[in-house]
Structures are given as C-alpha cells and as structure tokens.
Design an enzyme around this catalytic site. Structure first.
Site, PDB file in Angstrom:
ATOM      1  N   CYS A  48       0.910  -1.160  -0.142  1.00  0.00           N
ATOM      2  CA  CYS A  48      -0.141  -0.022   0.113  1.00  0.00           C
ATOM      3  C   CYS A  48       0.845   1.218  -0.136  1.00  0.00           C
ATOM      4  O   CYS A  48       1.824   1.339   0.887  1.00  0.00           O
ATOM      5  CB  CYS A  48      -0.963  -0.051   1.283  1.00  0.00           C
ATOM      6  SG  CYS A  48      -2.207   1.494   1.297  1.00  0.00           S
ATOM      7  N   CYS A  50      -0.379   4.357   0.400  1.00  0.00           N
ATOM      8  CA  CYS A  50      -1.091   5.547   0.909  1.00  0.00           C
ATOM      9  C   CYS A  50       0.008   6.034   1.895  1.00  0.00           C
ATOM     10  O   CYS A  50       0.679   5.603   2.555  1.00  0.00           O
ATOM     11  CB  CYS A  50      -2.440   5.061   1.559  1.00  0.00           C
ATOM     12  SG  CYS A  50      -2.441   4.317   3.378  1.00  0.00           S
ATOM     13  N   CYS A  53      -0.825   4.169   6.191  1.00  0.00           N
ATOM     14  CA  CYS A  53      -0.206   2.882   6.632  1.00  0.00           C
ATOM     15  C   CYS A  53       1.328   3.196   7.276  1.00  0.00           C
ATOM     16  O   CYS A  53       1.793   3.739   6.652  1.00  0.00           O
ATOM     17  CB  CYS A  53      -0.443   2.031   5.762  1.00  0.00           C
ATOM     18  SG  CYS A  53      -2.083   1.469   5.155  1.00  0.00           S
TER      19      CYS A  53
END
Length: 191
Positions: A48, A50, A53
């Site tokens: 991920c 993003c 996280c």
C-alpha cells in the site's frame, strides 16, 4: 539504485501457506511489547502506497492485509495502544512507544467494516499470505517521491509478479461498489 519498495518484496515474495491458522504480531519496543494475536491467516494482503499506513524505515510501501475483527485480540500491553487519527475511517491502533501500527479497525458504515487491517511482518511465524497486489501506487508521489521514478517502481512490482493499481484490486473495488449499490437500493441486499 532501485528504491526499496518493502523488505518483503525487494528480494522476491515468499509464498504463504493456505493452511496457516494465524499467530502473534509484536510491536518493535525492546521490552513490554504490545502483542496482538490473530486466530486466522490474512486475506487481500497487499503493498500500500498511501500516506496513512505504517511502513518500515526506508520503505516506500507498507504491506497490509485484513482479518475478521473477531480474529483479533490484544494479548499483551493494551495500555500502550492509542488511535493515531480518531477522524480517519480506519482507526489505526499504534504503540505509544515505538509507533508501529498494530491493527486498524473500521467503526463507521463502510464496505470493510468487520475486517481489521494488520501487518503480518510483525510476526515471527511463517506462513502468512504473501502480498497479492500493489495498491495506491501513485500515492507515493504525494509523499515526495519523484514522479520520474514511477516506471521503475511499477517495473519492480511486476518483476515479482504483483499487479499495480492506483486504487485497490478489482475484487476489492467490486466489493466497495456492491456495498454502495446495495446501500442506494440499486442491488438487492442478498447479493
């Protein structure tokens, strides 16, 4: 030199075991470690990009999967946990000492409510599901990654067999769209 995507990805993937039944996750503190016990394997494990996280130092991506909420229990030092951002959809419970995100829980109405987000790399046990895809890949640009390096990032993911998405995988995007359609009355609730 190629950027570090994540230690679990940089040198190829280690296949998990479909019969793996869970284990314990530990924060990075030297003592009085927070322990979260999972009574099942993870699903939809993915890299991920993003900004929310938890990522290991030097990694561009986190690796995060989900487990049923009922499979998650804090078994040591729950007093050390705090929610990083109480306004976020995913309430990431992090250790106050080392900052590691131990699990993320959704309390709001959401297609993934009932699933907790976890980082299986925090476990000493082997057998966790390996990453299945890379999501929110372009989001690393928002965190300062030079856009000219994106072809190299995507090529590195592809070299280990991971498809790149700038959202989530098609299966998960279909689940989100189905949830929205049911909520809007466009699809029957039994689907």
């Amino acid at each position: 030199m190629a950027p570090s995507l994540h230690p679990l990805i940089d040198n190829g993937l280690t296949k998990g075991s479909p019969n793996f039944s869970g284990g314990s996750l530990h924060c990075k503190c030297a003592s009085d470690r927070v322990t979260v016990t999972l009574s099942s394997n993870i699903a939809h494990n993915h890299a991920c990009g993003c900004s929310k996280c938890w990522k290991p130092s030097g990694a561009l991506f986190s690796v995060v999967g989900v487990v049923p909420r009922t499979a998650v229990s804090v078994t040591a030092h729950p007093e050390k946990l705090h929610i990083v951002d109480p306004e976020a959809v995913i309430l990431r419970n992090a250790c106050k000492g080392c900052g590691v995100h131990m699990f993320g829980r959704i309390e709001k109405e959401h297609p993934f409510k009932g699933l907790d987000f976890v980082h299986a790399e925090l476990s000493n046990e082997q057998g966790w599901q390996e990453p299945q895809f890379a999501g929110f890949v372009s989001s690393i640009i928002e965190q300062g990654f030079n856009p000219s390096g994106m072809d190299e990032v995507r090529a590195k993911f592809e070299s280990v067999g991971l498809q790149c998405y700038d959202a989530l995988s098609p299966v998960l995007m279909d689940l989100i769209a189905t949830f929205a359609a049911k909520k809007a009355g466009k699809l029957p609730a039994h689907l």
